[in-house]
Design an enzyme around this catalytic site. Sequence first.
Site, PDB file in Angstrom:
ATOM      1  CE  LYS A 264      -4.047  -1.915   2.761  1.00 17.99           C
ATOM      2  NZ  LYS A 264      -5.021  -1.637   1.644  1.00 17.99           N
ATOM      3  NE  ARG A 338     -10.772 -10.021  -2.194  1.00 18.50           N
ATOM      4  CZ  ARG A 338     -10.998  -9.139  -3.033  1.00 18.50           C
ATOM      5  NH1 ARG A 338     -11.443  -9.019  -4.208  1.00 18.50           N
ATOM      6  NH2 ARG A 338     -11.259  -7.389  -2.296  1.00 18.50           N
TER       7      ARG A 338
HETATM    8  N1  BES Z   1      -7.995  -3.829   4.453  1.00 17.19           N
HETATM    9  C1  BES Z   1      -8.229  -3.571   3.040  1.00 17.19           C
HETATM   10  C2  BES Z   1      -9.493  -2.531   2.895  1.00 17.19           C
HETATM   11  C3  BES Z   1      -9.533  -1.466   3.740  1.00 17.19           C
HETATM   12  C4  BES Z   1      -9.328  -0.121   3.048  1.00 17.19           C
HETATM   13  C5  BES Z   1     -10.070  -1.229   5.175  1.00 17.19           C
HETATM   14  C6  BES Z   1      -9.742   0.980   3.806  1.00 17.19           C
HETATM   15  C7  BES Z   1     -10.388  -0.080   5.631  1.00 17.19           C
HETATM   16  C8  BES Z   1     -10.045   1.108   5.006  1.00 17.19           C
HETATM   17  C9  BES Z   1      -8.307  -4.679   1.948  1.00 17.19           C
HETATM   18  O1  BES Z   1      -7.449  -5.681   2.584  1.00 17.19           O
HETATM   19  C10 BES Z   1      -7.860  -4.312   0.906  1.00 17.19           C
HETATM   20  O2  BES Z   1      -6.712  -3.773   0.903  1.00 17.19           O
HETATM   21  N2  BES Z   1      -8.357  -4.315  -0.095  1.00 17.19           N
HETATM   22  C11 BES Z   1      -8.323  -3.478  -1.357  1.00 17.19           C
HETATM   23  C12 BES Z   1      -8.748  -4.880  -2.472  1.00 17.19           C
HETATM   24  C13 BES Z   1      -8.050  -4.506  -3.759  1.00 17.19           C
HETATM   25  C14 BES Z   1      -6.688  -4.688  -3.889  1.00 17.19           C
HETATM   26  C15 BES Z   1      -8.785  -5.713  -4.772  1.00 17.19           C
HETATM   27  C16 BES Z   1      -8.870  -2.234  -1.701  1.00 17.19           C
HETATM   28  O3  BES Z   1     -10.011  -2.115  -1.214  1.00 17.19           O
HETATM   29  O4  BES Z   1      -8.288  -1.497  -2.130  1.00 17.19           O
HETATM   30 MN    MN Z   2      -5.585  -5.524   1.778  1.00 11.73          MN
END
Ligand code: BES
Ligand code: MN
Length: 486
Positions: A264, A338
């Site tokens: 990230k 997931r």
């Molecule tokens: N933990 C994150 C989602 C999240 C984002 C929770 C902001 C709380 C606040 C999750 O694991 C994630 O990174 N999801 C990605 C998925 C994508 C890579 C398909 C996302 O939402 O960008």
């Molecule tokens: Mn994630």
Amino acid sequence: MPHPVEIHFRDTDLEALASHRGNIALILDPSKGLGETGRRLNKLTKGAIKRAVDSEGFAALSAGEMVPISWPAGLETELVQLVALPKRATAIEARKAGAAIAKRLGAKGALVLADAHDKAADISFGLALRAYRFDYHTAEKPAFGAVDFMVAAPEEVAAAAAPYAALTEGVFFTRDLTGEPANILTTDDFAARLAAMQELGLEVDILEEDELETLGMRALLGVGQGSESPSKVVVMKWMGGGDEPPLALVGKGVVFDTGGISLKPSGGMEDMTMDMGGAGVVAGVMRALALRKASANVVGLVGLVENMPDGRAQRPGDIVTSMKGDTIEIINTDAEGRLVLADVLWYTQETFKPSAVIDLATLTGAVIVALGHENAGLFTNDDALVGDILKAAKAEGEGAWHLPLDPAYDALIKSAKADVKNSGGRHAGAITAAAFLKRFIKPEIPWCHIDIAGVAQRSETALAPKGATGWGVVTLDRLIRDRFEV
Ligand code: BES
Ligand code: MN
Ligand code: ZN
């Protein structure tokens, strides 16, 4: 971190008002007169209460809001709060009133003059929920002082408030877990906090990595393989309901989500300490059920992992085999929740043959794009179950919205190389995440996925200071009461 504030209910004692040193809150129906208690306060303050009640400021209040009178002459207290709350107020309005009182609560506590208001227990619940702090400041603020409710029927109100005490403990447990930083709340520490709930009568089993390996949970284990902290699945059981098959609650417990190799950006990454929020809610509900000795069978399962980049970390392009047997192509190591849930959901269904499964997860940023911080996103294969959850959420004042999950979305997660891929790209991101989970749900089992990414942690709300909210604990407890209790 803090314990819930101590709350007592007793008879009204007009002689105690003048010398009370903590705050004094007077619950008032704006359409009614002052009442006996109000008149006494008014007399002591030489008419200040009456003037405030007749003011434009008081007239402009919505149910549950208050006007302050600071340093009133004739009283020892530093603050009188005039709280507008109609006699026919809803439980939600009454909780808001309690929270308004809590917002100004200090070390000297408070006296709440609720007379015969029939939502006095809800006022106390809102007060308890808002009287929460989470911080590591070394200049520690003094603890909240005790709160005395003066009411017409103290025993009745105390009985109505008893289950709320259990719920407050559950919500605080969830908030504490969700607020903890990842250097403190490691997977080991998380599991230990859950194991400690055995004292409350919960059965708690911890599945360690070697067992998860034997079970074939390669999807879950792949997420944690770049971390120094061992991955775990913790099973909590509350069997208060006879021979009924249990309701299963499943939570995403990513103690920190760096994104892994699909790292990230650094801005805001610190928020990913809350990526175990779903597991936190499951734990909070289980705690509340045990404390109020619920007559229901509920199992709570959480997958605890840390998503780190490392020489051993999972890569984009890897293909893993889930416990179910489906192969998964890893497109993005940041779509890790997931993968964790896929294996825990499958294990849950195989092991417990549950009557229904509800999973909670801070699963996608996309759900925040869709719904902001006001509503959690709900996805289901069973409209009756989601209907009951929406009804419970509405009754408890927690935002929830049903989003679509039709088979047409499955096309977005088709993989050229494996049975499914773990990311469907930018479009409909919250839905494709749910569509992925659906593969790991047996069609005959009623299931609801709740994406709490937007609601688990947010800026200040009526019932919580900025930070972890504990969203879902009261809704799920209500659902269990209404639909699963025998
Ligand atoms: N933990 C994150 C989602 C999240 C984002 C929770 C902001 C709380 C606040 C999750 O694991 C994630 O990174 N999801 C990605 C998925 C994508 C890579 C398909 C996302 O939402 O960008
Ligand atoms: Mn994630
Ligand atoms: Zn995540």
